[in-house]
Motif scaffolding. Sequence first.
Motif, PDB file in Angstrom:
ATOM      1  N   TYR A   1       0.857  -1.192   0.042  1.00 19.42           N
ATOM      2  CA  TYR A   1       0.065   0.105  -0.061  1.00 19.42           C
ATOM      3  C   TYR A   1       1.046   1.216  -0.073  1.00 19.42           C
ATOM      4  O   TYR A   1       0.547   2.159  -0.699  1.00 19.42           O
TER       5      TYR A   1
ATOM      6  N   GLU B   1     -17.805  -0.539   8.885  1.00 20.64           N
ATOM      7  CA  GLU B   1     -17.518   0.424   9.579  1.00 20.64           C
ATOM      8  C   GLU B   1     -17.926   0.632  11.172  1.00 20.64           C
ATOM      9  O   GLU B   1     -17.271   1.139  11.934  1.00 20.64           O
TER      10      GLU B   1
ATOM     11  N   ILE C   1      -6.127  -1.483   1.353  1.00 23.58           N
ATOM     12  CA  ILE C   1      -7.397  -0.880   1.467  1.00 23.58           C
ATOM     13  C   ILE C   1      -8.515  -1.461   1.297  1.00 23.58           C
ATOM     14  O   ILE C   1      -9.584  -1.358   1.822  1.00 23.58           O
ATOM     15  N   ARG C   2      -8.355  -2.438   0.338  1.00 24.26           N
ATOM     16  CA  ARG C   2      -9.758  -3.419  -0.121  1.00 24.26           C
ATOM     17  C   ARG C   2      -9.921  -4.148   1.381  1.00 24.26           C
ATOM     18  O   ARG C   2     -11.123  -4.163   1.546  1.00 24.26           O
ATOM     19  N   TRP C   3      -9.062  -4.559   1.725  1.00 20.42           N
ATOM     20  CA  TRP C   3      -9.454  -5.417   3.194  1.00 20.42           C
ATOM     21  C   TRP C   3      -9.865  -4.474   4.148  1.00 20.42           C
ATOM     22  O   TRP C   3     -10.965  -4.834   4.623  1.00 20.42           O
ATOM     23  N   PHE C   4      -9.410  -3.140   4.299  1.00 19.86           N
ATOM     24  CA  PHE C   4      -9.943  -2.299   5.448  1.00 19.86           C
ATOM     25  C   PHE C   4     -11.292  -1.837   5.112  1.00 19.86           C
ATOM     26  O   PHE C   4     -12.094  -2.137   6.141  1.00 19.86           O
ATOM     27  N   MET C   5     -11.573  -1.641   3.890  1.00 15.12           N
ATOM     28  CA  MET C   5     -12.861  -1.154   3.461  1.00 15.12           C
ATOM     29  C   MET C   5     -14.037  -2.102   3.516  1.00 15.12           C
ATOM     30  O   MET C   5     -15.110  -2.137   3.613  1.00 15.12           O
ATOM     31  N   SER C   6     -13.502  -3.526   3.517  1.00 16.75           N
ATOM     32  CA  SER C   6     -14.299  -4.611   3.619  1.00 16.75           C
ATOM     33  C   SER C   6     -15.077  -5.133   5.126  1.00 16.75           C
ATOM     34  O   SER C   6     -15.987  -5.648   5.295  1.00 16.75           O
TER      35      SER C   6
ATOM     36  N   ARG D   1      -5.893   3.547  -3.325  1.00 16.13           N
ATOM     37  CA  ARG D   1      -6.987   3.003  -2.768  1.00 16.13           C
ATOM     38  C   ARG D   1      -7.629   1.687  -3.516  1.00 16.13           C
ATOM     39  O   ARG D   1      -8.452   1.158  -3.102  1.00 16.13           O
ATOM     40  N   ASP D   2      -6.695   1.234  -4.251  1.00 15.72           N
ATOM     41  CA  ASP D   2      -6.955  -0.061  -4.895  1.00 15.72           C
ATOM     42  C   ASP D   2      -6.045  -1.054  -4.571  1.00 15.72           C
ATOM     43  O   ASP D   2      -5.985  -2.234  -5.064  1.00 15.72           O
TER      44      ASP D   2
END
Length: 263
Positions: free
Chosen positions: A172, A192, A184-189, A179-180
């Motif tokens: 990252y 929230e 980040i993909r794991w964090f956003m999964s 952002r790809d």
Amino acid sequence: MKIVTITFWVVGILLALGILWIALPWIEVAVLNSFFAKEIATDADLPWAAPGRKARYYSLKSWDWNNGITGVAAWGSSSWNKENPIETANKAFAFLEKHRTMNAWPAAGTFETYSVYDQLQPSDVHHQDYDGNTIVTYTQRVAPYRFFIVSIEPTVIVMQSALELPAWHEEYVQQGYSRDSRWIRWFMSLPERQRLPDLVWLRNPVEFGTELPRGSGWKWFSPDIDQLPTDLSLAENGSTVIPLRRGQLKFRPGESGWHVVRE
């Protein structure tokens, strides 16, 4: 003499009123937080706060010169016993740092705060502030674990091995904070409402709740009962128990992982 006395009293009263005016926002916030903290309705899966009782969310007030009075969230067993969730997590990892438990985790930056160590080592970068307090330069970490706060009062955090996370975070950074990236993909999964961002000690988000995913390499620790990370054997054909001063945490296997109850 009377004029001097009257002048003295007038100046004293004006000074007292000035101090009261300056302190009034803090007094207002303290009164609101102590006596009028409002419970927040939420569908989030909150940690346990006592046997058979989960934590509750509360809306508190905060005040500073720049923003005035603003709202902040807190959790606890009652309106009298509550704290900011970020404080809960940061105190837990300060406990690990005090025992230098995180030294093997990859570095991801530095920050300064008061010393949490019982004894400094020659390699510790530190200085004294104007009041003589020891300020240490600490290393922020990326841990090869996922973290789940399953209980407060006492705070109990469960760790699941995730060896890929430091490599994902390095990728990252190398990709210019893309952002790809996988990080980040794991964090956003992560939902929230079930995670705490922006910890002081870690780049990892800390999750919370009573539902744990499938996985292996489990450990647990607790700053409140002075328990450093120790193995937690979660089996799919039986319950595992962590004894507490008040009751116990029981980890029951389910279809998607483990369900944590406090009895």
